[in-house]
Design a protein around this motif. Sequence first.
Motif, PDB file in Angstrom:
ATOM      1  N   VAL A  52      27.008 -22.177  64.797  1.00 29.67           N
ATOM      2  CA  VAL A  52      26.978 -21.356  63.582  1.00 29.67           C
ATOM      3  C   VAL A  52      28.400 -20.960  63.181  1.00 29.67           C
ATOM      4  O   VAL A  52      28.772 -21.030  62.002  1.00 29.67           O
ATOM      5  N   ASP A  53      29.211 -20.564  64.162  1.00 28.50           N
ATOM      6  CA  ASP A  53      30.600 -20.180  63.863  1.00 28.50           C
ATOM      7  C   ASP A  53      31.393 -21.362  63.328  1.00 28.50           C
ATOM      8  O   ASP A  53      32.218 -21.210  62.419  1.00 28.50           O
ATOM      9  N   LEU A  54      31.165 -22.550  63.896  1.00 28.28           N
ATOM     10  CA  LEU A  54      31.877 -23.753  63.441  1.00 28.28           C
ATOM     11  C   LEU A  54      31.568 -24.028  61.972  1.00 28.28           C
ATOM     12  O   LEU A  54      32.471 -24.293  61.169  1.00 28.28           O
ATOM     13  N   ILE A  55      30.298 -23.930  61.610  1.00 28.36           N
ATOM     14  CA  ILE A  55      29.901 -24.180  60.222  1.00 28.36           C
ATOM     15  C   ILE A  55      30.449 -23.087  59.311  1.00 28.36           C
ATOM     16  O   ILE A  55      30.960 -23.364  58.217  1.00 28.36           O
ATOM     17  N   ARG A  56      30.352 -21.844  59.762  1.00 28.68           N
ATOM     18  CA  ARG A  56      30.807 -20.722  58.929  1.00 28.68           C
ATOM     19  C   ARG A  56      32.297 -20.830  58.609  1.00 28.68           C
ATOM     20  O   ARG A  56      32.736 -20.497  57.505  1.00 28.68           O
ATOM     21  N   ASN A  57      33.080 -21.294  59.555  1.00 25.71           N
ATOM     22  CA  ASN A  57      34.529 -21.347  59.382  1.00 25.71           C
ATOM     23  C   ASN A  57      35.028 -22.661  58.781  1.00 25.71           C
ATOM     24  O   ASN A  57      36.227 -22.809  58.537  1.00 25.71           O
ATOM     25  N   ALA A  58      34.124 -23.595  58.547  1.00 26.57           N
ATOM     26  CA  ALA A  58      34.530 -24.882  57.983  1.00 26.57           C
ATOM     27  C   ALA A  58      34.977 -24.719  56.531  1.00 26.57           C
ATOM     28  O   ALA A  58      34.391 -23.943  55.773  1.00 26.57           O
ATOM     29  N   LYS A  59      36.007 -25.437  56.147  1.00 26.24           N
ATOM     30  CA  LYS A  59      36.481 -25.393  54.767  1.00 26.24           C
ATOM     31  C   LYS A  59      35.603 -26.247  53.846  1.00 26.24           C
ATOM     32  O   LYS A  59      35.526 -25.995  52.647  1.00 26.24           O
ATOM     33  N   GLY A  60      34.973 -27.254  54.428  1.00 25.75           N
ATOM     34  CA  GLY A  60      34.164 -28.164  53.629  1.00 25.75           C
ATOM     35  C   GLY A  60      32.682 -27.882  53.725  1.00 25.75           C
ATOM     36  O   GLY A  60      32.248 -26.735  53.791  1.00 25.75           O
ATOM     37  N   ARG A  61      31.905 -28.964  53.775  1.00 24.01           N
ATOM     38  CA  ARG A  61      30.459 -28.853  53.736  1.00 24.01           C
ATOM     39  C   ARG A  61      29.842 -29.291  55.058  1.00 24.01           C
ATOM     40  O   ARG A  61      30.532 -29.822  55.931  1.00 24.01           O
ATOM     41  N   VAL A  62      28.534 -29.090  55.166  1.00 30.96           N
ATOM     42  CA  VAL A  62      27.791 -29.590  56.316  1.00 30.96           C
ATOM     43  C   VAL A  62      27.156 -30.920  55.908  1.00 30.96           C
ATOM     44  O   VAL A  62      26.395 -30.979  54.943  1.00 30.96           O
ATOM     45  N   ILE A  63      27.491 -31.980  56.635  1.00 32.84           N
ATOM     46  CA  ILE A  63      26.897 -33.290  56.388  1.00 32.84           C
ATOM     47  C   ILE A  63      25.773 -33.459  57.401  1.00 32.84           C
ATOM     48  O   ILE A  63      26.029 -33.611  58.598  1.00 32.84           O
ATOM     49  N   VAL A  64      24.544 -33.408  56.954  1.00 34.65           N
ATOM     50  CA  VAL A  64      23.397 -33.520  57.861  1.00 34.65           C
ATOM     51  C   VAL A  64      22.902 -34.957  57.816  1.00 34.65           C
ATOM     52  O   VAL A  64      22.662 -35.503  56.735  1.00 34.65           O
ATOM     53  N   THR A  65      22.762 -35.563  58.981  1.00 33.31           N
ATOM     54  CA  THR A  65      22.403 -36.979  59.033  1.00 33.31           C
ATOM     55  C   THR A  65      21.330 -37.230  60.074  1.00 33.31           C
ATOM     56  O   THR A  65      21.176 -36.479  61.043  1.00 33.31           O
ATOM     57  N   GLY A  66      20.584 -38.295  59.854  1.00 30.07           N
ATOM     58  CA  GLY A  66      19.528 -38.682  60.780  1.00 30.07           C
ATOM     59  C   GLY A  66      18.880 -39.964  60.296  1.00 30.07           C
ATOM     60  O   GLY A  66      19.135 -40.428  59.185  1.00 30.07           O
ATOM     61  N   LEU A  67      18.012 -40.506  61.114  1.00 31.56           N
ATOM     62  CA  LEU A  67      17.348 -41.774  60.822  1.00 31.56           C
ATOM     63  C   LEU A  67      15.868 -41.636  61.155  1.00 31.56           C
ATOM     64  O   LEU A  67      15.509 -40.928  62.095  1.00 31.56           O
ATOM     65  N   GLY A  68      15.007 -42.295  60.416  1.00 29.35           N
ATOM     66  CA  GLY A  68      13.571 -42.201  60.680  1.00 29.35           C
ATOM     67  C   GLY A  68      13.062 -40.800  60.409  1.00 29.35           C
ATOM     68  O   GLY A  68      13.461 -40.147  59.445  1.00 29.35           O
ATOM     69  N   LYS A  69      12.179 -40.323  61.275  1.00 28.08           N
ATOM     70  CA  LYS A  69      11.622 -38.979  61.086  1.00 28.08           C
ATOM     71  C   LYS A  69      12.717 -37.925  61.195  1.00 28.08           C
ATOM     72  O   LYS A  69      12.703 -36.917  60.485  1.00 28.08           O
ATOM     73  N   SER A  70      13.699 -38.157  62.057  1.00 33.00           N
ATOM     74  CA  SER A  70      14.829 -37.223  62.155  1.00 33.00           C
ATOM     75  C   SER A  70      15.595 -37.182  60.839  1.00 33.00           C
ATOM     76  O   SER A  70      16.136 -36.145  60.451  1.00 33.00           O
ATOM     77  N   GLY A  71      15.631 -38.313  60.133  1.00 31.13           N
ATOM     78  CA  GLY A  71      16.285 -38.346  58.829  1.00 31.13           C
ATOM     79  C   GLY A  71      15.568 -37.483  57.810  1.00 31.13           C
ATOM     80  O   GLY A  71      16.200 -36.781  57.009  1.00 31.13           O
ATOM     81  N   HIS A  72      14.230 -37.517  57.839  1.00 29.17           N
ATOM     82  CA  HIS A  72      13.463 -36.662  56.920  1.00 29.17           C
ATOM     83  C   HIS A  72      13.739 -35.187  57.217  1.00 29.17           C
ATOM     84  O   HIS A  72      13.872 -34.370  56.296  1.00 29.17           O
ATOM     85  N   MET A  73      13.801 -34.837  58.501  1.00 33.73           N
ATOM     86  CA  MET A  73      14.085 -33.454  58.872  1.00 33.73           C
ATOM     87  C   MET A  73      15.512 -33.074  58.466  1.00 33.73           C
ATOM     88  O   MET A  73      15.768 -31.957  58.016  1.00 33.73           O
ATOM     89  N   ALA A  74      16.444 -34.011  58.612  1.00 31.93           N
ATOM     90  CA  ALA A  74      17.832 -33.753  58.239  1.00 31.93           C
ATOM     91  C   ALA A  74      17.954 -33.476  56.744  1.00 31.93           C
ATOM     92  O   ALA A  74      18.706 -32.593  56.316  1.00 31.93           O
ATOM     93  N   ARG A  75      17.205 -34.237  55.951  1.00 29.99           N
ATOM     94  CA  ARG A  75      17.234 -34.025  54.500  1.00 29.99           C
ATOM     95  C   ARG A  75      16.734 -32.625  54.154  1.00 29.99           C
ATOM     96  O   ARG A  75      17.298 -31.934  53.304  1.00 29.99           O
ATOM     97  N   LYS A  76      15.681 -32.187  54.843  1.00 24.78           N
ATOM     98  CA  LYS A  76      15.135 -30.841  54.586  1.00 24.78           C
ATOM     99  C   LYS A  76      16.125 -29.771  55.015  1.00 24.78           C
ATOM    100  O   LYS A  76      16.319 -28.766  54.313  1.00 24.78           O
TER     101      LYS A  76
END
Length: 335
Positions: A52-76
């Motif tokens: 959480v701290d890593l994401i909070r302090n990031a200057k950019g965005r969160v790139i969420v990635t996955g494949l198959g069912k994990s990909g559907h969850m990543a998109r959500k």
Amino acid sequence: MPSSKPLMTPSSGPIPDSVESALRTLETESGGINALAAALRGPLGATFAKAVDLIRNAKGRVIVTGLGKSGHMARKIAATLASTGTPAFFVHTAEAAHGDLGMITADDVIMALSWSGEQPEMKTLVNYSARFAIPMIAVTSNAASSLGQAADIVIELPKAREACPHNLAPTTSTMMQVAIGDAIAIALLEGRGFTALEFAHFHPGGKLGAMLKFVRDYMRTGAEIPLKPLGTKMSDAVMEMSAKGLGCVCIVDDAGGIAGIITDGDLRRHMRPDLLTASADDIMTRQPKTVPPSMLATEMIEVLNTSKITTLVVTEADKVVGIVHLHDLLRAGVA
């Protein structure tokens, strides 16, 4: 395996097999969520906080990635993060190797979902992350996997049985993935002090958008407000109520301030032969419930429900500036 004894309900007899199956599915998936909660109370909690701290302090965005069912969850998860104030978007793991890596910058954080952590398609993203020093958070059930070993932070989800009777179809595992994503999004939201007003900026449409508008967006104003001054005879007050069709009339003082309100209920409570010749001052309910035009629609509905009323007088600087009726909110899809 299905129980040998069918469940019973007091009124309808045995529960259908499909319902028994549904209950087993929910119980199994609940077990996964409970195991995840228990892990967060233990060593996983510190890792989660680092993520959480890593994401909070990031200057950019969160790139969420996955494949198959994990990909559907990543998109959500990406959609939930973006809608709650954390810039994020989804990149399909397989598409990354075909040009989508260009979407990822050195200021971003990659959150990679893979239950096994051994998807070969993930190698391209892993290499890209290492080459450009882009921090990676792995969400996997196997910290010792290729993905887990390459990541900067590993959120290791506890192993749990899938709801599928063959323990194959991703069910409990995907539920746990999306749950940890929601937990990260809400932790960031609360840590940032993300308000309902900010939430409204990202949800202007649908019922959510309607509820995140303000009283001023729904109130009737000007000649639409049923108004009469103090001292008005009830015959005139009733005519004003009928003409404006809101089932009430606001009684105001010389300065335009709200002195009271007369509703259909007040008429029923004071029904008597001389009602129409009486003064509105004697019939009105004094100190009626009022709200400011800047109040959120969600808060306004709470006031209506708590007070068990259908109309609210809108005031600003102690003067009547509008009126809101429950029927207006129903038509707008708010209530």
